[in-house]
Design a protein around this motif. Structure first.
Motif, short mmCIF file in Angstrom:
data_model
loop_
_atom_site.label_atom_id
_atom_site.label_comp_id
_atom_site.label_asym_id
_atom_site.label_seq_id
_atom_site.Cartn_x
_atom_site.Cartn_y
_atom_site.Cartn_z
N GLY A 193 126.63 19.88 117.04
CA GLY A 193 126.71 21.25 116.45
C GLY A 193 126.22 22.00 117.53
O GLY A 193 125.75 23.45 117.48
N SER A 194 125.91 21.05 118.27
CA SER A 194 125.23 21.52 120.10
C SER A 194 125.74 21.46 120.88
O SER A 194 127.04 20.85 120.80
CB SER A 194 123.90 20.50 120.45
OG SER A 194 123.34 20.56 119.13
N TYR A 195 125.96 23.12 121.50
CA TYR A 195 127.10 22.83 122.68
C TYR A 195 125.64 22.93 124.15
O TYR A 195 124.78 23.73 124.07
CB TYR A 195 127.41 24.09 122.34
CG TYR A 195 128.28 24.01 121.04
CD1 TYR A 195 129.47 24.19 121.63
CD2 TYR A 195 127.59 24.66 119.66
CE1 TYR A 195 130.75 23.84 120.53
CE2 TYR A 195 128.86 24.46 119.15
CZ TYR A 195 129.52 24.16 119.19
OH TYR A 195 130.54 24.01 117.81
N GLU A 283 123.08 27.41 111.66
CA GLU A 283 122.58 29.43 111.42
C GLU A 283 121.60 29.41 110.86
O GLU A 283 120.74 30.09 111.14
CB GLU A 283 124.11 30.51 110.30
CG GLU A 283 123.59 31.55 110.50
CD GLU A 283 122.96 32.46 111.82
OE1 GLU A 283 122.77 33.17 112.42
OE2 GLU A 283 123.99 31.57 112.88
N GLN A 284 120.96 29.32 109.35
CA GLN A 284 119.90 28.80 108.73
C GLN A 284 118.89 28.00 109.75
O GLN A 284 117.61 28.54 109.72
CB GLN A 284 119.94 27.92 107.77
CG GLN A 284 121.02 28.58 105.82
CD GLN A 284 121.34 28.00 105.19
OE1 GLN A 284 120.97 26.68 104.82
NE2 GLN A 284 121.68 28.50 103.68
N LYS A 312 123.04 25.73 123.80
CA LYS A 312 123.07 26.15 121.68
C LYS A 312 122.82 24.89 121.29
O LYS A 312 123.31 23.74 121.25
CB LYS A 312 123.81 26.68 122.12
CG LYS A 312 123.70 28.03 120.09
CD LYS A 312 125.31 27.87 119.40
CE LYS A 312 124.57 29.12 118.22
NZ LYS A 312 125.93 29.81 118.17
N GLY A 313 121.00 24.73 120.50
CA GLY A 313 121.33 23.75 119.76
C GLY A 313 121.44 23.92 118.86
O GLY A 313 121.47 25.25 117.85
N ASN A 314 121.21 23.06 117.92
CA ASN A 314 121.50 22.43 116.26
C ASN A 314 119.77 22.78 115.56
O ASN A 314 120.05 23.15 114.78
CB ASN A 314 122.48 21.71 115.59
CG ASN A 314 121.40 20.31 116.11
OD1 ASN A 314 120.35 20.30 116.28
ND2 ASN A 314 122.25 19.60 115.95
N TYR A 315 118.70 22.49 116.76
CA TYR A 315 117.82 22.80 116.07
C TYR A 315 117.19 21.64 114.89
O TYR A 315 116.77 22.18 113.48
CB TYR A 315 117.34 24.07 116.00
CG TYR A 315 116.55 24.90 117.03
CD1 TYR A 315 115.31 25.36 117.62
CD2 TYR A 315 117.93 25.73 117.29
CE1 TYR A 315 115.44 25.71 117.84
CE2 TYR A 315 117.47 26.62 118.70
CZ TYR A 315 115.80 26.39 118.81
OH TYR A 315 115.59 27.28 120.35
N LEU A 381 118.22 26.40 105.50
CA LEU A 381 116.57 27.77 104.45
C LEU A 381 116.84 29.06 104.91
O LEU A 381 117.64 29.57 105.98
CB LEU A 381 115.49 27.82 104.71
CG LEU A 381 114.63 28.71 103.83
CD1 LEU A 381 114.34 27.90 102.50
CD2 LEU A 381 112.74 28.24 104.56
N GLU A 382 117.35 29.20 103.36
CA GLU A 382 118.08 30.61 102.82
C GLU A 382 116.61 32.00 103.60
O GLU A 382 115.62 31.83 102.84
CB GLU A 382 119.00 31.27 102.62
CG GLU A 382 119.66 32.10 102.91
CD GLU A 382 120.80 32.39 102.64
OE1 GLU A 382 120.89 33.10 104.51
OE2 GLU A 382 122.16 31.29 102.77
#
Length: 384
Positions: A193-195, A283-284, A312-315, A381-382
């Motif tokens: 999920g990282s770009y 996104e969360q 753009k990392g997925n953190y 987390l939402e």
């Protein structure tokens, strides 16, 4: 610790609505149960079944690569990725010292030599500029191969690791690999999920490896995958990971030493369900980064690590960098004793007994991060 840290710990517990907040938990719902139940009812729970094929196809589509080969864990993925990339016994392989031990272990499985280099403070991953300067000092080209002048061994490959889901600066590294005839094998274990410059990690090298361990952004319980844009490499990886069995309706013939590394169908079923939720997870996590960013402003001498330019990392794991005035271990002890699980970055590979005699470059940034970087709770987390 002062009141700032007490407030910090209490706010995290309030955020997650828990008295003890783990570092990273898997997130499951009815979809995983549905797919696993279907898998169990079908009787196909081992290394053959529709979910394995589906997971491989959907993973390749998501990451933008041509092929994905699902395996039992990320270390197995790295092992086979290095093997199919052509790493041979006594070859040297550049890799960051600041990495999870699997990177060095997988190299050692092939009787190759981990060669440790430094990382960048901007990406937490391998520093292409420092590597280039180091190669000029210790390397020479001989018969089209980079050779370590100090050991006489061929330096075959470079393994950048996208630390905590933050992409390495890949363009200069790719140029370096082309100039010195080095194979690029991405350790993308943490970066699903990282770009980098709009392209998904894992698609830049000849081959790459991803992990789906229980604490990763997407989990299959245990699992990993090999990614490549080369059909020949993918076919060979699939052959090796299925015990090098020659296809036949009933006979058991094996044409070389192989590995029982294929992902079970039941794990792939979980992966298919998880993959549908991956955009939401990311996104969360990015929302959580914003929350932590505001929270960290109240802590003196602490910085929240943020993605580098063009990435753009997925953190996957949120990272704090402490100023030298702090005792890393005192912070870790306080947070863990107050219900907020936190951990240090890995012990650098060159400090582990089994790797202390391996070749290494200057590791100034690695040593600095070892004493100053910690991870804090990062479960998606939402945020309201």
């Amino acid at each position: 610790m002062n009141q700032q840290w007490i407030t910090f710990a209490n706010t995290i517990k309030e955020l997650y609505k828990k008295e003890y907040v783990p570092l990273h938990e898997p997130t499951f719902d009815e979809k995983e149960i549905e797919y696993v139940t279907d898998c169990v009812k079908s009787g196909w729970v081992s290394s053959v079944g529709k979910y394995v094929d589906r997971f491989e196809n959907e993973l390749a589509e998501y990451t933008g690569v041509k092929r994905a080969v699902a395996v039992v864990n990320g270390t197995a993925a790295l092992h086979i990725a290095l093997k199919v990339a052509g790493v041979k016994p006594n070859d040297e392989v550049f890799m960051p010292s600041l990495t999870f031990v699997a990177t060095a272990n997988a190299t050692s499985y092939l009787q190759a030599i981990p060669h440790f280099v430094d990382v960048s403070i901007e990406t937490l991953g391998l520093d292409p500029e420092k590597l280039e300067e180091y190669i000029k000092v210790i390397g020479k080209m001989k018969n089209g191969q980079l050779v370590n002048k100090q050991t006489g061994r061929i330096i075959r490959a470079v393994v950048p690791m996208h630390t905590f889901g933050h992409p390495v600066d890949l363009d200069p590294l790719i140029e370096l690999c082309e100039r010195y005839n080095l194979v690029l094998v991405e350790d993308a274990a943490e970066s699903l999920g990282s770009y980098y410059k709009g392209k998904h990690t894992g698609g830049f090298g000849s081959v790459s490896a991803i992990s789906f361990n229980g604490n990763k952004i997407l989990t299959t319980g245990g699992g990993g995958a090999i990614l490549t844009n080369n059909d020949q490499i993918a076919d060979y990886a699939k052959h090796l990971t299925t015990t090098a069995k020659v296809p036949h309706r009933w006979a058991y013939e094996h044409d070389e030493i192989g590995y029982n590394y294929r992902m079970p169908n039941i794990n792939a079923a979980i992966g298919c369900a998880q993959l549908q939720k991956l955009p939401k997870f990311i996104e969360q996590k990015r929302q959580l980064t914003l929350v932590y960013g505001d929270l960290i402003k109240r802590l003196d001498g602490v910085t929240l690590f943020n993605e580098a330019i063009h990435t753009k990392g997925n953190y996957w794991l949120q990272s704090l960098i402490l100023e030298e005035t702090f005792s890393r271990d005192a912070v870790l002890e306080f947070l863990n004793e107050n219900g907020v699980m936190s951990r240090p970055i890995w012990t650098p590979m060159d400090e582990l007994g089994q790797f202390q005699q391996m070749p290494k470059a200057d590791l100034t940034v690695t040593k600095r991060l070892k004493n100053s970087l910690i991870n804090i709770p990062s479960t998606p987390l939402e945020v309201k």
